[in-house]
Write a protein that holds these residues in place. Structure first.
Motif, short mmCIF file in Angstrom:
data_model
loop_
_atom_site.label_atom_id
_atom_site.label_comp_id
_atom_site.label_asym_id
_atom_site.label_seq_id
_atom_site.Cartn_x
_atom_site.Cartn_y
_atom_site.Cartn_z
N TYR A 51 47.20 30.06 47.37
CA TYR A 51 46.06 29.90 46.46
C TYR A 51 45.49 28.48 46.56
N GLU A 67 42.65 37.84 44.73
CA GLU A 67 42.71 39.29 44.84
C GLU A 67 44.05 39.75 45.39
N MET A 96 47.06 32.13 38.84
CA MET A 96 45.68 31.94 38.37
C MET A 96 45.64 31.35 36.96
N ASP A 97 46.66 31.64 36.16
CA ASP A 97 46.73 31.09 34.81
C ASP A 97 47.27 29.66 34.78
N ARG A 136 51.10 41.25 41.93
CA ARG A 136 50.22 41.18 40.77
C ARG A 136 50.76 40.19 39.74
N GLN A 137 52.06 40.29 39.46
CA GLN A 137 52.68 39.40 38.47
C GLN A 137 52.57 37.94 38.90
N ASP A 139 43.67 44.77 42.91
CA ASP A 139 42.24 44.52 42.68
C ASP A 139 41.39 45.30 43.67
N GLN A 148 39.36 33.43 41.60
CA GLN A 148 40.15 34.65 41.58
C GLN A 148 41.03 34.75 42.82
N GLY A 196 48.17 47.65 39.80
CA GLY A 196 47.49 46.39 39.56
C GLY A 196 46.69 45.82 40.71
N ASP A 223 48.86 36.60 38.90
CA ASP A 223 48.37 36.31 37.54
C ASP A 223 48.93 34.99 37.02
N GLU A 224 50.20 34.75 37.27
CA GLU A 224 50.81 33.49 36.84
C GLU A 224 50.15 32.31 37.52
#
Length: 299
Positions: A235, A6, A269-270, A262-263, A26, A4, A24, A266-267
């Motif tokens: 990351y 955060e 982490m995906d 946030r956007q 965390d 994750q 958004g 998320d990208e």
């Protein structure tokens, strides 16, 4: 299971906390009525903090309390236990701390409370991270002065969460170590009262007291940090939490910056390559910065 990342937002008041969570975040960090490094922010009354904790938890977000000034003996002996006990009973998820004596008190009396080491502790190596891990810390907020390579070295060596500054003000000196405000005006940053003299307008005089030309009116004011285009690199280096600075910022600013990170988070982490990071960076910088953005020391 994917690791994750955060998105951690600042909040100077209850409205901003709610805005950050809705946008958004965390987790949200804020200061109470005492012992925080932003003594001149609005900060939270305990009643507001209770409402904020309840609101964040109802939306699946965490709350962190800043207790990151250096404390004096009588404060540790007479005040801080009762202060922390109220927040502990209210459900605070973690406390940010700089003072080693306070760390030991928290571990002794609140062993289930997560302990996050503030950036004012100046963790710049795996040795510092390991030291605080042995004191019971679950996370260190790394000094802003580290490169991606140095962050990765700490991540690969020590099993502890790494919180990295992603956006907001940069100190002209190592965080928590600058004595400029204290020497000029008697307001100590280590006690939460920094007057930010590095943000002021200055003239540069030579030894004959003749004014010399310098670029701009604010020669020692740093640009604001902006790492929108570096989130994937952070990351990959092992960053667990993207810290947005700004407990004295407006709720509009906090909402806009949180939404952007946030956007991108998320990208990342995906496993998707952020393809609009540059456009988002431009939008974030228009939300308000000092002199534009910089990627700081990462590269």
């Amino acid at each position: 299971m994917k690791r994750q990342l955060e998105v951690l937002a600042p909040a100077g008041d209850l409205k901003t906390l709610r805005t950050a969570v809705i946008a958004g975040a965390d987790a949200v960090y804020f200061g109470g009525e005492s012992f925080g490094a932003r003594a001149y922010a609005a900060n939270f009354s305990f009643k507001d903090a209770e409402q904020g904790i309840e609101f964040a938890h109802s939306r699946g977000a965490r709350t962190y309390l800043t207790v990151n000034t250096l404390l004096k003996s009588l404060e540790i002996e007479k005040q801080v236990y009762d202060y922390l006990k109220d927040y502990y009973n209210a459900g605070i998820d973690a406390v940010l701390v700089q003072d080693i004596g306070l760390m030991q008190l928290i571990r002794a009396y609140f062993p289930e409370l997560h302990l996050h080491i503030s950036t004012q502790a100046n963790v710049t190596s795996e040795y510092g991270a390991r030291f605080f891990q042995r004191l019971g810390a679950s996370r260190v907020v790394l000094a802003r002065e580290l490169s991606l390579k140095e962050i990765k070295q700490i991540h690969d060596t020590v099993d502890i969460e790494l919180e990295c500054f992603a956006h907001g003000a940069l100190c002209v000196s190592y965080s928590g170590q600058c004595l400029m405000s204290s020497m000029i005006g008697g307001r100590s940053g280590n006690r939460g009262r920094c007057a930010q003299p590095c943000r002021k307008c200055y003239d540069l005089l030579d030894s004959a007291r003749k004014k010399r030309r310098v670029p701009g009116k604010y020669p020692i004011s740093m640009k604001d940090l902006c790492t929108i285009e570096d989130v994937k690199a952070l990351y990959d280096a092992g960053c667990s939490s993207l810290k947005i600075e700004g407990r004295m910022k407006s709720q509009e600013y906090v909402g806009a910056v949180v939404s952007a990170y946030r956007q991108i988070a998320d990208e990342v982490m995906d496993g998707r390559e952020p393809d609009d990071a540059e456009m988002i960076r431009d939008a974030v910088l228009h939300s308000g910065t000092r002199g534009g953005g910089t990627d700081g020391y990462l590269h």
